[in-house]
Motif scaffolding. Structure first.
Motif, short mmCIF file in Angstrom:
data_model
loop_
_atom_site.label_atom_id
_atom_site.label_comp_id
_atom_site.label_asym_id
_atom_site.label_seq_id
_atom_site.Cartn_x
_atom_site.Cartn_y
_atom_site.Cartn_z
N TYR A 135 43.99 35.44 41.64
CA TYR A 135 44.51 36.10 42.43
C TYR A 135 43.91 36.88 43.99
CZ TYR A 135 48.34 34.69 38.88
OH TYR A 135 49.11 34.02 38.32
N CYS A 136 43.02 37.56 43.01
CA CYS A 136 42.67 37.92 44.67
C CYS A 136 41.37 37.48 45.34
CB CYS A 136 41.55 38.92 43.74
SG CYS A 136 40.47 40.60 44.72
N SER A 137 42.28 37.30 47.14
CA SER A 137 41.87 36.79 48.09
C SER A 137 40.97 37.02 48.90
CB SER A 137 43.06 36.83 48.72
OG SER A 137 44.50 36.13 48.43
N VAL A 138 40.70 38.51 48.00
CA VAL A 138 39.18 38.93 48.66
C VAL A 138 38.21 38.37 47.91
CG1 VAL A 138 37.84 41.34 49.06
CG2 VAL A 138 40.23 41.16 49.25
N ALA A 139 38.02 38.29 46.63
CA ALA A 139 37.42 37.86 46.06
C ALA A 139 36.97 36.63 45.91
CB ALA A 139 37.55 37.49 44.59
N ALA A 140 38.46 35.82 46.34
CA ALA A 140 38.08 34.15 47.14
C ALA A 140 37.31 34.46 48.72
CB ALA A 140 39.34 33.79 46.85
N THR A 141 37.59 34.70 49.28
CA THR A 141 36.83 34.97 50.20
C THR A 141 34.86 35.39 50.17
OG1 THR A 141 38.88 35.89 51.41
CG2 THR A 141 36.87 36.33 52.73
N LEU A 142 35.39 36.23 49.16
CA LEU A 142 33.67 36.59 49.21
C LEU A 142 32.63 35.47 48.12
CD1 LEU A 142 33.66 40.09 48.22
CD2 LEU A 142 32.32 39.49 50.76
N ARG A 143 33.52 35.02 47.63
CA ARG A 143 33.43 33.67 46.95
C ARG A 143 33.08 32.57 47.70
NH1 ARG A 143 36.31 35.12 43.04
NH2 ARG A 143 37.82 33.78 43.54
N GLU A 144 33.60 31.99 49.00
CA GLU A 144 33.63 31.38 49.59
C GLU A 144 32.39 31.39 50.49
OE1 GLU A 144 35.24 28.76 51.01
OE2 GLU A 144 36.05 28.18 48.84
N ALA A 145 31.91 33.08 50.39
CA ALA A 145 30.14 33.19 51.78
C ALA A 145 29.74 33.28 50.59
CB ALA A 145 31.13 34.87 52.29
N HIS A 146 29.59 32.47 49.64
CA HIS A 146 28.19 32.65 48.56
C HIS A 146 27.97 33.90 47.63
CE1 HIS A 146 28.43 28.82 49.89
NE2 HIS A 146 28.24 28.36 51.11
N ALA A 147 28.91 34.97 47.78
CA ALA A 147 28.50 35.68 46.85
C ALA A 147 28.97 36.01 45.49
CB ALA A 147 29.55 37.33 47.26
N ALA A 148 28.45 35.97 44.53
CA ALA A 148 27.81 36.11 43.05
C ALA A 148 29.11 37.22 42.72
CB ALA A 148 27.15 36.23 42.42
N ILE A 149 30.15 37.31 42.33
CA ILE A 149 30.44 38.25 41.56
C ILE A 149 31.01 38.69 40.35
CG2 ILE A 149 32.92 39.53 41.81
CD1 ILE A 149 33.87 37.99 44.74
N ASN A 150 30.63 39.48 40.03
CA ASN A 150 29.94 40.17 37.95
C ASN A 150 31.27 41.38 38.19
OD1 ASN A 150 27.91 37.60 38.56
ND2 ASN A 150 26.98 39.84 38.89
N TRP A 151 31.80 40.94 37.06
CA TRP A 151 32.43 41.96 36.24
C TRP A 151 32.06 42.61 34.90
CZ3 TRP A 151 35.95 41.26 32.90
CH2 TRP A 151 36.54 40.01 32.91
N THR A 152 32.44 43.54 34.22
CA THR A 152 32.34 44.06 33.26
C THR A 152 33.58 45.57 33.15
OG1 THR A 152 30.88 46.14 33.92
CG2 THR A 152 29.65 44.18 33.02
N LEU A 153 33.86 45.54 31.35
CA LEU A 153 35.55 46.29 31.58
C LEU A 153 34.79 47.42 30.85
CD1 LEU A 153 38.75 46.44 31.67
CD2 LEU A 153 39.20 44.26 30.27
N SER A 154 35.91 48.54 30.50
CA SER A 154 36.27 49.05 29.45
C SER A 154 37.52 49.90 29.16
CB SER A 154 34.77 50.34 29.63
OG SER A 154 35.58 51.29 30.70
N VAL A 155 37.68 50.00 27.87
CA VAL A 155 39.16 50.18 27.84
C VAL A 155 39.06 51.80 26.87
CG1 VAL A 155 41.53 49.56 26.33
CG2 VAL A 155 40.16 48.15 27.95
N ASN A 156 39.57 52.79 27.48
CA ASN A 156 39.27 53.87 26.63
C ASN A 156 37.71 54.15 26.57
OD1 ASN A 156 42.41 54.76 26.39
ND2 ASN A 156 43.26 52.99 25.18
N GLY A 157 37.00 54.18 27.20
CA GLY A 157 35.87 54.32 27.05
C GLY A 157 34.74 52.98 26.05
N LYS A 158 34.99 51.97 25.45
CA LYS A 158 34.71 51.35 24.61
C LYS A 158 35.27 49.77 25.97
CE LYS A 158 36.96 52.68 19.99
NZ LYS A 158 36.70 52.44 19.11
N ALA A 159 33.65 49.47 25.76
CA ALA A 159 33.50 47.46 26.18
C ALA A 159 33.74 46.87 26.24
CB ALA A 159 32.22 47.39 26.31
N VAL A 160 34.77 45.84 26.68
CA VAL A 160 35.50 44.56 26.15
C VAL A 160 34.88 43.48 26.45
CG1 VAL A 160 37.55 44.05 26.22
CG2 VAL A 160 37.80 46.15 26.99
#
Length: 143
Positions: free
Chosen positions: A118-143
């Motif tokens: 869904y994120c158009s900005v992420a798609a635009t950056l990926r088209e420019a060959h950027a590697a996008i990595n992400w992590t998540l925590s919920v209520n302080g705990k890594a998911v």
């Protein structure tokens, strides 16, 4: 069509951008490049746009699933290419930190949908060959 107006308002590189709703953003170059710290650097603004785009997606998805998002913070850092002109984003790392009565699996799926679909900005950056990595925590705990 989207219309943005940009006016130089401070020094050589201090610009103010305005959208048709009247929202404004100040932009400038770094002092090392002749700027005066009047505003955000344009490439930093791109990362801010990424954060806003994905944040809107994630909260929207979780709201539709009746998840109670009581807090949401992001940290975004990036590394740009070296030895090239223009220096594009090479690697971008995002950490999503959510708080509330949220199912961790639903939060992970919402982040994944935003980043991959869904994120158009992420798609635009990926088209420019950027590697996008992400992590998540919920209520302080890594998911």
């Amino acid at each position: 069509m989207i219309l943005i107006e940009l006016d130089r308002v401070s020094g050589d590189f201090g610009f103010e951008a305005k959208d048709t709703s009247g929202h404004t953003v100040r932009l400038d170059s770094s002092p090392e490049s002749g700027g005066a710290n009047f505003g955000v650097r344009p490439m930093q603004m791109l990362l801010m746009g990424l954060g806003g785009c994905s944040g809107i997606d994630i909260v929207s998805i979780l709201n539709k699933q009746r998840q109670a998002v009581e807090g949401f913070q992001m940290t975004i850092d990036g590394t740009r290419e070296t030895g090239k002109e223009a220096t594009l984003w090479e690697t971008i790392n995002i950490h999503f930190a959510l708080k509330g009565n949220i199912d961790p699996d639903k939060a992970k799926k919402a982040c994944q949908l935003s980043m991959d679909k869904y994120c158009s900005v992420a798609a635009t950056l990926r088209e420019a060959h950027a590697a996008i990595n992400w992590t998540l925590s919920v209520n302080g705990k890594a998911v």
